[in-house]
Design a protein around this motif. Structure first.
Motif, PDB file in Angstrom:
ATOM      1  N   ILE A 194      -5.260  17.044   5.849  1.00  0.00           N
ATOM      2  CA  ILE A 194      -5.506  16.175   4.697  1.00  0.00           C
ATOM      3  C   ILE A 194      -4.165  15.703   4.131  1.00  0.00           C
ATOM      4  O   ILE A 194      -3.102  16.214   4.484  1.00  0.00           O
ATOM      5  N   GLY A 195      -4.226  14.743   3.227  1.00  0.00           N
ATOM      6  CA  GLY A 195      -3.055  14.261   2.527  1.00  0.00           C
ATOM      7  C   GLY A 195      -3.144  14.595   1.054  1.00  0.00           C
ATOM      8  O   GLY A 195      -4.190  15.048   0.567  1.00  0.00           O
ATOM      9  N   PRO A 196      -2.075  14.373   0.294  1.00  0.00           N
ATOM     10  CA  PRO A 196      -2.096  14.688  -1.135  1.00  0.00           C
ATOM     11  C   PRO A 196      -3.236  14.014  -1.896  1.00  0.00           C
ATOM     12  O   PRO A 196      -3.814  14.611  -2.812  1.00  0.00           O
ATOM     13  N   LYS A 197      -3.586  12.789  -1.518  1.00  0.00           N
ATOM     14  CA  LYS A 197      -4.635  12.071  -2.244  1.00  0.00           C
ATOM     15  C   LYS A 197      -6.030  12.649  -2.011  1.00  0.00           C
ATOM     16  O   LYS A 197      -6.972  12.286  -2.720  1.00  0.00           O
ATOM     17  N   ASP A 198      -6.169  13.539  -1.016  1.00  0.00           N
ATOM     18  CA  ASP A 198      -7.458  14.197  -0.780  1.00  0.00           C
ATOM     19  C   ASP A 198      -7.688  15.373  -1.722  1.00  0.00           C
ATOM     20  O   ASP A 198      -8.797  15.918  -1.777  1.00  0.00           O
ATOM     21  N   LEU A 199      -6.666  15.779  -2.453  1.00  0.00           N
ATOM     22  CA  LEU A 199      -6.794  16.912  -3.370  1.00  0.00           C
ATOM     23  C   LEU A 199      -7.653  16.538  -4.570  1.00  0.00           C
ATOM     24  O   LEU A 199      -7.514  15.450  -5.132  1.00  0.00           O
ATOM     25  N   SER A 200      -8.535  17.451  -4.962  1.00  0.00           N
ATOM     26  CA  SER A 200      -9.372  17.230  -6.142  1.00  0.00           C
ATOM     27  C   SER A 200      -8.719  17.766  -7.403  1.00  0.00           C
ATOM     28  O   SER A 200      -8.930  17.240  -8.492  1.00  0.00           O
ATOM     29  N   LEU A 201      -7.967  18.844  -7.272  1.00  0.00           N
ATOM     30  CA  LEU A 201      -7.216  19.378  -8.398  1.00  0.00           C
ATOM     31  C   LEU A 201      -6.074  20.237  -7.876  1.00  0.00           C
ATOM     32  O   LEU A 201      -6.060  20.641  -6.714  1.00  0.00           O
ATOM     33  N   VAL A 202      -5.126  20.522  -8.754  1.00  0.00           N
ATOM     34  CA  VAL A 202      -3.934  21.295  -8.416  1.00  0.00           C
ATOM     35  C   VAL A 202      -3.833  22.463  -9.378  1.00  0.00           C
ATOM     36  O   VAL A 202      -4.128  22.325 -10.578  1.00  0.00           O
ATOM     37  N   ALA A 203      -3.432  23.631  -8.863  1.00  0.00           N
ATOM     38  CA  ALA A 203      -3.316  24.828  -9.700  1.00  0.00           C
ATOM     39  C   ALA A 203      -2.030  25.568  -9.365  1.00  0.00           C
ATOM     40  O   ALA A 203      -1.525  25.491  -8.242  1.00  0.00           O
ATOM     41  N   ALA A 204      -1.506  26.277 -10.348  1.00  0.00           N
ATOM     42  CA  ALA A 204      -0.297  27.074 -10.133  1.00  0.00           C
ATOM     43  C   ALA A 204      -0.281  28.254 -11.084  1.00  0.00           C
ATOM     44  O   ALA A 204      -0.900  28.220 -12.161  1.00  0.00           O
TER      45      ALA A 204
END
Length: 323
Positions: free
Chosen positions: A67-77
């Motif tokens: 996948i690419g970054p634009k396929d991400l639904s959300l980001v967590a850290a």
């Protein structure tokens, strides 16, 4: 739904990808060689190494998932707790990525992430959760997602920290947990160690006395395998006695054991013999990693918890009860 999770709370750079609650990619860049000469983590060196490897590791994780970054639904850290310099590397990277993509961002508590790694789908609270690692030894009553009651914690060293320090006394490598476990398995007998805090009223842990006892026995020239086995048996007995006292007092017979120490086979066997319903993280999810952060974010998102504001900063100290 794709979730990217990042953990740089200490000395491991973790990047994980979770799709609809299932771990797809879990990459960890360790720093053992970097810190081994010091017998423990040097915070400044850890931070610099995170800066060096985080972006390539994230790119590799996305490539492995196809996948690419634009396929991400959300980001967590991981927001905290941890080494503040190390935390800032992953936390700032994740917030910047979420902002650039226009995706929701979830700030995740490090201990909640460890609990999420051992929390099987379908298991409903309440239950007990022991988090035992190089930086933490905490026992919680999990009353629900985001509802944690601290029963007890260590007074001094964390369990994994004690394994590291005793391993150094024995001339073993770092991290010390696997090294002590390996040496103990080959011992025919164990040098007796006192089990800390027997008879206490509460649920506290203490490992500094075991470390001091190990130093005294090493100076006597006793066999290292027997010392390793004796220390490990006492440390495990201590963890088990505190947890089983909490089981008796609370009536909860379901236990999650998370954190790096949860990978110790002797510890796993001790809790399985206790007659509890006990859950451990799958292989690869005991040590610090990004997948557990993504899993925690997935649970919070699914339960309707709102995303975190990008103005929220990282923090070295953050009690789980306040997360």
């Amino acid at each position: 739904m794709w979730i990217l999770g990042i953990d740089t709370s200490c000395d491991d750079t973790g990047v994980g990808l979770v799709r609809d609650g299932e771990v797809v990619v879990n990459l960890v860049a360790g720093q053992v060689a970097l810190h081994e000469a010091y017998g423990g983590v040097v915070p400044e060196l850890a931070s610099r190494e995170h800066l060096k490897v985080l972006r390539p590791l994230a790119e590799r994780a996305l490539a492995e998932a196809g996948i690419g970054p634009k396929d991400l639904s959300l980001v967590a850290a991981t927001r905290g707790p941890g080494l503040i310099g190390a935390l800032l590397v992953g936390y700032t990277f994740a917030k910047g990525l979420a902002w650039a993509l226009g995706r929701p961002f979830y700030a995740v508590h490090h201990l909640e992430a460890h609990i999420a790694a051992a929390w099987p789908e379908g298991l409903a609270p309440p239950f007990l959760a022991l988090v035992a690692s190089g930086g933490h030894t905490h026992l919680f009553e999990v009353q629900g997602l985001g509802k944690y009651r601290l029963l007890g914690a260590t007074r001094d060293d964390a369990a994994g920290e004690a394994f590291d320090k005793v391993a150094r006394l024995l001339g073993l490598g770092y991290p010390g947990g696997p090294e002590i476990e390996r040496l103990a398995e080959g011992a025919e007998e164990a040098v007796p160690f006192p089990v800390p805090l027997r008879g206490q009223e509460g649920y506290e842990f203490s490992f500094s006395g075991l470390k001091t006892k190990a130093l005294q026995l090493v100076e006597k020239g006793l066999p290292k395998p027997a010392l390793a086995r004796g220390f490990q048996e006492a440390a495990i007995a201590h963890l088990a006695e505190v947890v089983l006292k909490a089981v008796q007092d609370t009536g909860h017979r379901v236990l999650l054991v998370a954190g790096g120490v949860a990978a110790n086979r002797a510890l796993q066997e001790r809790f399985r013999r206790a007659g509890l319903e006990v859950h451990f993280p799958p292989k690869g999810l005991s040590q610090d990693n990004g997948a557990m952060v993504a899993l925690a974010a997935w649970r919070r998102h699914r339960a309707g918890f709102p995303p975190s504001p990008l103005s929220l900063g990282a923090t070295a100290y953050w009690p789980l009860e306040e997360a």
